[in-house]
Design a protein around this motif. Structure first.
Motif, PDB file in Angstrom:
ATOM      1  N   UNK A   1       0.861  -1.168   0.000  1.00  0.00           N
ATOM      2  CA  UNK A   1       0.000   0.000   0.000  1.00  0.00           C
ATOM      3  C   UNK A   1       0.906   1.230   0.000  1.00  0.00           C
ATOM      4  N   UNK A   2       0.551   2.202  -0.794  1.00  0.00           N
ATOM      5  CA  UNK A   2       1.430   3.364  -0.941  1.00  0.00           C
ATOM      6  C   UNK A   2       0.615   4.643  -0.804  1.00  0.00           C
ATOM      7  N   UNK A   3       1.224   5.617  -0.113  1.00  0.00           N
ATOM      8  CA  UNK A   3       0.638   6.960  -0.089  1.00  0.00           C
ATOM      9  C   UNK A   3       1.679   7.931  -0.629  1.00  0.00           C
ATOM     10  N   UNK A   4       1.179   8.988  -1.234  1.00  0.00           N
ATOM     11  CA  UNK A   4       2.026  10.039  -1.776  1.00  0.00           C
ATOM     12  C   UNK A   4       1.796  11.283  -0.936  1.00  0.00           C
ATOM     13  N   UNK A   5       2.866  11.887  -0.487  1.00  0.00           N
ATOM     14  CA  UNK A   5       2.765  13.062   0.355  1.00  0.00           C
ATOM     15  C   UNK A   5       3.531  14.208  -0.313  1.00  0.00           C
ATOM     16  N   UNK A   6       2.801  15.263  -0.622  1.00  0.00           N
ATOM     17  CA  UNK A   6       3.398  16.392  -1.333  1.00  0.00           C
ATOM     18  C   UNK A   6       3.742  17.527  -0.365  1.00  0.00           C
ATOM     19  N   UNK A   7       4.717  18.351  -0.761  1.00  0.00           N
ATOM     20  CA  UNK A   7       5.275  19.387   0.115  1.00  0.00           C
ATOM     21  C   UNK A   7       4.208  20.280   0.742  1.00  0.00           C
ATOM     22  N   UNK A   8       3.188  20.610  -0.024  1.00  0.00           N
ATOM     23  CA  UNK A   8       2.174  21.522   0.511  1.00  0.00           C
ATOM     24  C   UNK A   8       1.377  20.906   1.676  1.00  0.00           C
ATOM     25  N   UNK A   9       1.494  19.598   1.852  1.00  0.00           N
ATOM     26  CA  UNK A   9       0.774  18.918   2.933  1.00  0.00           C
ATOM     27  C   UNK A   9       1.675  18.506   4.099  1.00  0.00           C
ATOM     28  N   UNK A  10       2.984  18.720   3.997  1.00  0.00           N
ATOM     29  CA  UNK A  10       3.931  18.257   5.032  1.00  0.00           C
ATOM     30  C   UNK A  10       3.584  18.764   6.428  1.00  0.00           C
ATOM     31  N   UNK A  11       3.389  20.069   6.584  1.00  0.00           N
ATOM     32  CA  UNK A  11       3.193  20.650   7.912  1.00  0.00           C
ATOM     33  C   UNK A  11       1.922  20.091   8.549  1.00  0.00           C
ATOM     34  N   UNK A  12       0.813  20.115   7.834  1.00  0.00           N
ATOM     35  CA  UNK A  12      -0.453  19.611   8.382  1.00  0.00           C
ATOM     36  C   UNK A  12      -0.374  18.115   8.664  1.00  0.00           C
ATOM     37  N   UNK A  13       0.256  17.367   7.769  1.00  0.00           N
ATOM     38  CA  UNK A  13       0.405  15.916   7.959  1.00  0.00           C
ATOM     39  C   UNK A  13       1.205  15.626   9.225  1.00  0.00           C
ATOM     40  N   UNK A  14       2.321  16.316   9.393  1.00  0.00           N
ATOM     41  CA  UNK A  14       3.182  16.099  10.562  1.00  0.00           C
ATOM     42  C   UNK A  14       2.448  16.471  11.838  1.00  0.00           C
ATOM     43  N   UNK A  15       1.719  17.597  11.831  1.00  0.00           N
ATOM     44  CA  UNK A  15       0.973  18.007  13.022  1.00  0.00           C
ATOM     45  C   UNK A  15      -0.063  16.959  13.416  1.00  0.00           C
ATOM     46  N   UNK A  16      -0.803  16.469  12.448  1.00  0.00           N
ATOM     47  CA  UNK A  16      -1.829  15.462  12.743  1.00  0.00           C
ATOM     48  C   UNK A  16      -1.189  14.150  13.171  1.00  0.00           C
ATOM     49  N   UNK A  17      -0.117  13.735  12.510  1.00  0.00           N
ATOM     50  CA  UNK A  17       0.575  12.504  12.905  1.00  0.00           C
ATOM     51  C   UNK A  17       1.102  12.624  14.331  1.00  0.00           C
ATOM     52  N   UNK A  18       1.695  13.767  14.675  1.00  0.00           N
ATOM     53  CA  UNK A  18       2.181  13.989  16.040  1.00  0.00           C
ATOM     54  C   UNK A  18       1.032  13.929  17.045  1.00  0.00           C
ATOM     55  N   UNK A  19      -0.108  14.563  16.715  1.00  0.00           N
ATOM     56  CA  UNK A  19      -1.271  14.540  17.607  1.00  0.00           C
ATOM     57  C   UNK A  19      -1.800  13.119  17.797  1.00  0.00           C
ATOM     58  N   UNK A  20      -1.881  12.371  16.712  1.00  0.00           N
ATOM     59  CA  UNK A  20      -2.438  11.015  16.778  1.00  0.00           C
ATOM     60  C   UNK A  20      -1.524  10.076  17.557  1.00  0.00           C
ATOM     61  N   UNK A  21      -0.213  10.148  17.316  1.00  0.00           N
ATOM     62  CA  UNK A  21       0.704   9.263  18.040  1.00  0.00           C
ATOM     63  C   UNK A  21       0.740   9.632  19.521  1.00  0.00           C
ATOM     64  N   UNK A  22       0.712  10.911  19.854  1.00  0.00           N
ATOM     65  CA  UNK A  22       0.690  11.332  21.252  1.00  0.00           C
ATOM     66  C   UNK A  22      -0.584  10.846  21.936  1.00  0.00           C
ATOM     67  N   UNK A  23      -1.707  10.937  21.253  1.00  0.00           N
ATOM     68  CA  UNK A  23      -2.986  10.479  21.820  1.00  0.00           C
ATOM     69  C   UNK A  23      -2.928   8.989  22.152  1.00  0.00           C
ATOM     70  N   UNK A  24      -2.458   8.189  21.204  1.00  0.00           N
ATOM     71  CA  UNK A  24      -2.386   6.740  21.420  1.00  0.00           C
ATOM     72  C   UNK A  24      -1.451   6.424  22.588  1.00  0.00           C
ATOM     73  N   UNK A  25      -0.273   7.011  22.599  1.00  0.00           N
ATOM     74  CA  UNK A  25       0.691   6.733  23.674  1.00  0.00           C
ATOM     75  C   UNK A  25       0.190   7.219  25.023  1.00  0.00           C
ATOM     76  N   UNK A  26      -0.479   8.370  25.056  1.00  0.00           N
ATOM     77  CA  UNK A  26      -1.015   8.897  26.311  1.00  0.00           C
ATOM     78  C   UNK A  26      -2.136   8.013  26.857  1.00  0.00           C
TER      79      UNK A  26
END
Length: 125
Positions: free
Chosen positions: A58-83
């Motif tokens: 399975x493959x996803x493509x991530x373009x530069x214009x989405x990096x900041x929002x993607x990283x913020x959401x990924x950080x929020x989601x991983x922190x939520x799961x670990x917390x």
């Protein structure tokens, strides 16, 4: 130019994460306009009863214009799961080759009653 040569040409930087029967490939690639984007590929190994195996990818493509929002959401989601669930991987308990490691720590208090049990030989029943 052959297809393999084209693939090699647009791969700029790569990292691999091996995680059990899953492998994640992180690749920086170049567009035709020589801009960069990231692909994240999950490759999962499936073994057949006869011992043969195949991979599903399975493959996803991530373009530069989405990096900041993607990283913020990924950080929020991983922190939520670990917390909420900690770092223990609960799903490992459900794998067919999972073996729980037991540690025996018995703390006996002088005031605590000693546990007693009856040794039964099933031949006596």
């Amino acid at each position: 130019m052959r297809e393999n040569e084209m693939l090699e040409k647009d791969e700029i930087f790569s990292k691999v994460l091996r995680a059990g029967r899953r492998t994640y490939f992180f690749d920086v690639r170049a567009t035709k306009a020589d801009d960069y984007y990231i692909t994240i590929t999950e490759s999962k190994k499936f073994t057949e009863e006869d011992g043969s195996f195949h991979f599903k990818k399975h493959k996803i493509y991530l373009y530069k214009e989405d990096f900041v929002a993607f990283k913020e959401i990924l950080d929020d989601m991983t922190a939520y799961v670990l917390d909420h669930k900690g770092e223990e991987v609960i799903s490992e308990r459900h794998q067919k080759d999972f073996k729980k490691e037991y540690t025996s720590e018995t703390v006996e208090s002088e005031d605590a009653p000693k546990a007693s049990f009856t040794d039964i030989d099933f031949d006596d029943i």
